[in-house]
Scaffold this motif. Structure first.
Motif, PDB file in Angstrom:
ATOM      1  N   PRO A   2       0.797  -1.229   0.000  1.00 19.93           N
ATOM      2  CA  PRO A   2       0.000   0.000   0.000  1.00 19.93           C
ATOM      3  C   PRO A   2       0.832   1.282   0.000  1.00 19.93           C
ATOM      4  O   PRO A   2       1.976   1.318   0.435  1.00 19.93           O
ATOM      5  CB  PRO A   2      -0.841  -0.119   1.274  1.00 19.93           C
ATOM      6  N   THR A   3       0.195   2.319  -0.515  1.00 21.73           N
ATOM      7  CA  THR A   3       0.787   3.650  -0.572  1.00 21.73           C
ATOM      8  C   THR A   3       0.906   4.255   0.822  1.00 21.73           C
ATOM      9  O   THR A   3       0.068   4.024   1.686  1.00 21.73           O
ATOM     10  CB  THR A   3      -0.107   4.559  -1.444  1.00 21.73           C
ATOM     11  N   GLY A   4       1.948   5.038   1.029  1.00 22.08           N
ATOM     12  CA  GLY A   4       2.075   5.835   2.245  1.00 22.08           C
ATOM     13  C   GLY A   4       2.114   7.307   1.866  1.00 22.08           C
ATOM     14  O   GLY A   4       2.880   7.707   0.990  1.00 22.08           O
ATOM     15  N   THR A   5       1.293   8.130   2.499  1.00 15.97           N
ATOM     16  CA  THR A   5       1.180   9.542   2.130  1.00 15.97           C
ATOM     17  C   THR A   5       1.209  10.423   3.372  1.00 15.97           C
ATOM     18  O   THR A   5       0.532  10.136   4.356  1.00 15.97           O
ATOM     19  CB  THR A   5      -0.141   9.800   1.368  1.00 15.97           C
ATOM     20  N   ILE A   6       2.001  11.486   3.304  1.00 18.44           N
ATOM     21  CA  ILE A   6       1.926  12.563   4.286  1.00 18.44           C
ATOM     22  C   ILE A   6       1.374  13.776   3.551  1.00 18.44           C
ATOM     23  O   ILE A   6       2.005  14.293   2.629  1.00 18.44           O
ATOM     24  CB  ILE A   6       3.297  12.879   4.908  1.00 18.44           C
ATOM     25  N   GLU A   7       0.196  14.197   3.944  1.00 24.93           N
ATOM     26  CA  GLU A   7      -0.452  15.298   3.241  1.00 24.93           C
ATOM     27  C   GLU A   7       0.229  16.628   3.570  1.00 24.93           C
ATOM     28  O   GLU A   7       0.612  16.874   4.726  1.00 24.93           O
ATOM     29  CB  GLU A   7      -1.928  15.369   3.619  1.00 24.93           C
ATOM     30  N   PRO A   8       0.382  17.501   2.571  1.00 29.40           N
ATOM     31  CA  PRO A   8       0.996  18.805   2.834  1.00 29.40           C
ATOM     32  C   PRO A   8      -0.009  19.797   3.423  1.00 29.40           C
ATOM     33  O   PRO A   8      -1.187  19.762   3.101  1.00 29.40           O
ATOM     34  CB  PRO A   8       1.455  19.250   1.445  1.00 29.40           C
ATOM     35  N   VAL A   9       0.488  20.648   4.278  1.00 31.46           N
ATOM     36  CA  VAL A   9      -0.280  21.790   4.768  1.00 31.46           C
ATOM     37  C   VAL A   9       0.263  23.016   4.042  1.00 31.46           C
ATOM     38  O   VAL A   9       1.440  23.370   4.184  1.00 31.46           O
ATOM     39  CB  VAL A   9      -0.139  21.963   6.283  1.00 31.46           C
ATOM     40  N   GLU A  10      -0.585  23.662   3.250  1.00 30.79           N
ATOM     41  CA  GLU A  10      -0.146  24.790   2.440  1.00 30.79           C
ATOM     42  C   GLU A  10      -0.317  26.103   3.222  1.00 30.79           C
ATOM     43  O   GLU A  10      -1.410  26.422   3.677  1.00 30.79           O
ATOM     44  CB  GLU A  10      -0.921  24.837   1.130  1.00 30.79           C
ATOM     45  N   VAL A  11       0.800  26.807   3.372  1.00 30.36           N
ATOM     46  CA  VAL A  11       0.802  28.068   4.119  1.00 30.36           C
ATOM     47  C   VAL A  11       1.153  29.208   3.167  1.00 30.36           C
ATOM     48  O   VAL A  11       2.272  29.246   2.632  1.00 30.36           O
ATOM     49  CB  VAL A  11       1.830  28.017   5.271  1.00 30.36           C
ATOM     50  N   PRO A  12       0.206  30.139   2.903  1.00 28.90           N
ATOM     51  CA  PRO A  12       0.519  31.260   2.005  1.00 28.90           C
ATOM     52  C   PRO A  12       1.343  32.325   2.714  1.00 28.90           C
ATOM     53  O   PRO A  12       1.129  32.637   3.883  1.00 28.90           O
ATOM     54  CB  PRO A  12      -0.868  31.793   1.621  1.00 28.90           C
ATOM     55  N   TYR A  13       2.301  32.909   1.985  1.00 27.20           N
ATOM     56  CA  TYR A  13       3.127  33.972   2.532  1.00 27.20           C
ATOM     57  C   TYR A  13       3.629  34.848   1.396  1.00 27.20           C
ATOM     58  O   TYR A  13       4.369  34.393   0.525  1.00 27.20           O
ATOM     59  CB  TYR A  13       4.302  33.388   3.307  1.00 27.20           C
ATOM     60  N   PHE A  14       3.184  36.116   1.355  1.00 23.79           N
ATOM     61  CA  PHE A  14       3.635  37.087   0.365  1.00 23.79           C
ATOM     62  C   PHE A  14       3.499  36.552  -1.068  1.00 23.79           C
ATOM     63  O   PHE A  14       4.408  36.672  -1.881  1.00 23.79           O
ATOM     64  CB  PHE A  14       5.087  37.499   0.638  1.00 23.79           C
ATOM     65  N   GLY A  15       2.369  35.927  -1.347  1.00 26.41           N
ATOM     66  CA  GLY A  15       2.117  35.443  -2.696  1.00 26.41           C
ATOM     67  C   GLY A  15       2.739  34.095  -3.021  1.00 26.41           C
ATOM     68  O   GLY A  15       2.572  33.600  -4.141  1.00 26.41           O
TER      69      GLY A  15
ATOM     70  N   GLU B 106      -6.900   3.111   0.096  1.00 26.48           N
ATOM     71  CA  GLU B 106      -7.524   1.790   0.083  1.00 26.48           C
ATOM     72  C   GLU B 106      -6.518   0.741  -0.403  1.00 26.48           C
ATOM     73  O   GLU B 106      -5.581   1.039  -1.135  1.00 26.48           O
ATOM     74  CB  GLU B 106      -8.732   1.799  -0.842  1.00 26.48           C
ATOM     75  N   TRP B 107      -6.754  -0.494   0.010  1.00 27.09           N
ATOM     76  CA  TRP B 107      -5.912  -1.629  -0.388  1.00 27.09           C
ATOM     77  C   TRP B 107      -6.780  -2.552  -1.239  1.00 27.09           C
ATOM     78  O   TRP B 107      -7.936  -2.808  -0.906  1.00 27.09           O
ATOM     79  CB  TRP B 107      -5.407  -2.335   0.868  1.00 27.09           C
ATOM     80  N   THR B 108      -6.251  -3.019  -2.356  1.00 24.08           N
ATOM     81  CA  THR B 108      -7.042  -3.864  -3.256  1.00 24.08           C
ATOM     82  C   THR B 108      -6.353  -5.200  -3.503  1.00 24.08           C
ATOM     83  O   THR B 108      -5.121  -5.293  -3.490  1.00 24.08           O
ATOM     84  CB  THR B 108      -7.277  -3.182  -4.619  1.00 24.08           C
ATOM     85  N   THR B 109      -7.165  -6.220  -3.719  1.00 22.91           N
ATOM     86  CA  THR B 109      -6.675  -7.535  -4.121  1.00 22.91           C
ATOM     87  C   THR B 109      -7.561  -8.059  -5.254  1.00 22.91           C
ATOM     88  O   THR B 109      -8.754  -7.752  -5.308  1.00 22.91           O
ATOM     89  CB  THR B 109      -6.712  -8.546  -2.958  1.00 22.91           C
ATOM     90  N   THR B 110      -6.969  -8.839  -6.137  1.00 21.07           N
ATOM     91  CA  THR B 110      -7.711  -9.504  -7.205  1.00 21.07           C
ATOM     92  C   THR B 110      -7.696 -10.999  -6.933  1.00 21.07           C
ATOM     93  O   THR B 110      -6.629 -11.583  -6.711  1.00 21.07           O
ATOM     94  CB  THR B 110      -7.096  -9.209  -8.582  1.00 21.07           C
ATOM     95  N   VAL B 111      -8.866 -11.621  -6.959  1.00 18.49           N
ATOM     96  CA  VAL B 111      -9.031 -13.006  -6.537  1.00 18.49           C
ATOM     97  C   VAL B 111      -9.549 -13.848  -7.699  1.00 18.49           C
ATOM     98  O   VAL B 111     -10.495 -13.453  -8.398  1.00 18.49           O
ATOM     99  CB  VAL B 111     -10.015 -13.106  -5.353  1.00 18.49           C
ATOM    100  N   SER B 112      -8.939 -15.013  -7.916  1.00 15.71           N
ATOM    101  CA  SER B 112      -9.449 -15.990  -8.880  1.00 15.71           C
ATOM    102  C   SER B 112     -10.619 -16.735  -8.255  1.00 15.71           C
ATOM    103  O   SER B 112     -10.540 -17.171  -7.101  1.00 15.71           O
ATOM    104  CB  SER B 112      -8.348 -16.982  -9.280  1.00 15.71           C
TER     105      SER B 112
ATOM    106  N   TRP C 295      -4.192   1.938   9.396  1.00 19.74           N
ATOM    107  CA  TRP C 295      -2.798   2.249   9.091  1.00 19.74           C
ATOM    108  C   TRP C 295      -2.081   0.942   8.772  1.00 19.74           C
ATOM    109  O   TRP C 295      -2.595  -0.144   9.029  1.00 19.74           O
ATOM    110  CB  TRP C 295      -2.109   2.967  10.256  1.00 19.74           C
ATOM    111  N   TRP C 296      -0.883   1.046   8.167  1.00 19.54           N
ATOM    112  CA  TRP C 296      -0.087  -0.149   7.937  1.00 19.54           C
ATOM    113  C   TRP C 296       1.218  -0.069   8.703  1.00 19.54           C
ATOM    114  O   TRP C 296       1.720   1.009   9.021  1.00 19.54           O
ATOM    115  CB  TRP C 296       0.153  -0.427   6.462  1.00 19.54           C
ATOM    116  N   GLU C 297       1.738  -1.248   9.038  1.00 14.29           N
ATOM    117  CA  GLU C 297       3.039  -1.382   9.679  1.00 14.29           C
ATOM    118  C   GLU C 297       3.887  -2.316   8.830  1.00 14.29           C
ATOM    119  O   GLU C 297       3.368  -3.259   8.241  1.00 14.29           O
ATOM    120  CB  GLU C 297       2.886  -1.940  11.096  1.00 14.29           C
TER     121      GLU C 297
END
Length: 200
Positions: free
Chosen positions: A54-67, A80-86, A176-178
């Motif tokens: 699975p993907t691991g993501t840290i979302e950004p916090v956008e802080v505006p400063y002087f444009g 989400e985690w997916t599996t394909t099954v026969s 979460w995943w470990e």
């Protein structure tokens, strides 16, 4: 400058192979499938033909400063985690997943049929993906904590597919995943094996 020896040194073990894996989804506690319960769980392990680490993501916090926008590290999210099954003619795995989803929210009753407090989901388990080395030893495991099926995909039926095996996709939700690197193929042990023994 191209140097084949330098390139080879970056893959000292010849590269991990995407076909050397299995998944294990234990049966939810309190879910009664009779004598076929363990067989259904094992069939899911054997018939899961593809999945993902699975993907691991840290979302950004956008802080505006002087444009300008500065991105600061924010919260951790898990896709989400997916599996394909026969699918076999006994529909054993499909039946397991249908009953599991029905225990979370019944098709007819619109009620849950199992009460279990783990992770606040009824019922949830730990889903496990194991990566193997080319010598057959397990080398890494990913554990999806609080895993449960949210989408059971369609099975395509087609008169022109006389020699194909049916398959379907399962989408799993988890909290979460470990991950743990474990002994295999003569590599250094990065994590004590006892810490992941419960997932063997």
């Amino acid at each position: 400058m191209f140097d084949i020896n330098s390139f080879k040194s970056a893959l000292p073990y010849g590269g991990a192979r995407p076909s050397l894996f299995d998944i294990r989804i234990p049966l939810p506690a309190g879910m009664d499938l009779g004598s076929h319960g363990a067989d259904s769980s094992r069939a899911l392990t054997l018939n899961a033909k593809s999945t993902t680490i699975p993907t691991g993501t840290i979302e950004p916090v956008e802080v505006p400063y002087f444009g300008r926008i500065f991105k600061m590290p924010g919260g951790r999210t898990f896709d989400e985690w997916t599996t394909t099954v026969s699918n076999d003619e006994d529909f054993r795995v499909r039946d397991l997943l249908e009953q599991w989803m029905d225990s979370i929210n019944g098709n007819v009753t619109n009620q849950e049929s199992i009460t279990q407090s783990q992770f606040g989901v009824t019922p949830a388990v730990d889903g496990i993906v194991t990566q193997y080395g080319k010598n057959g030893n397990a080398i890494r495991r990913y554990v999806m904590k609080g895993c449960w099926p949210s989408t059971l995909g369609e099975i395509t039926l087609d008169w022109s597919e006389a020699s194909a095996i049916e398959e379907f996709e399962v989408t799993w939700q988890f909290n979460w995943w470990e991950s743990a690197a474990i002994e295999g193929a003569g590599r250094e042990v990065l994590v004590e094996v006892d810490t992941i023994a419960q997932y063997r």
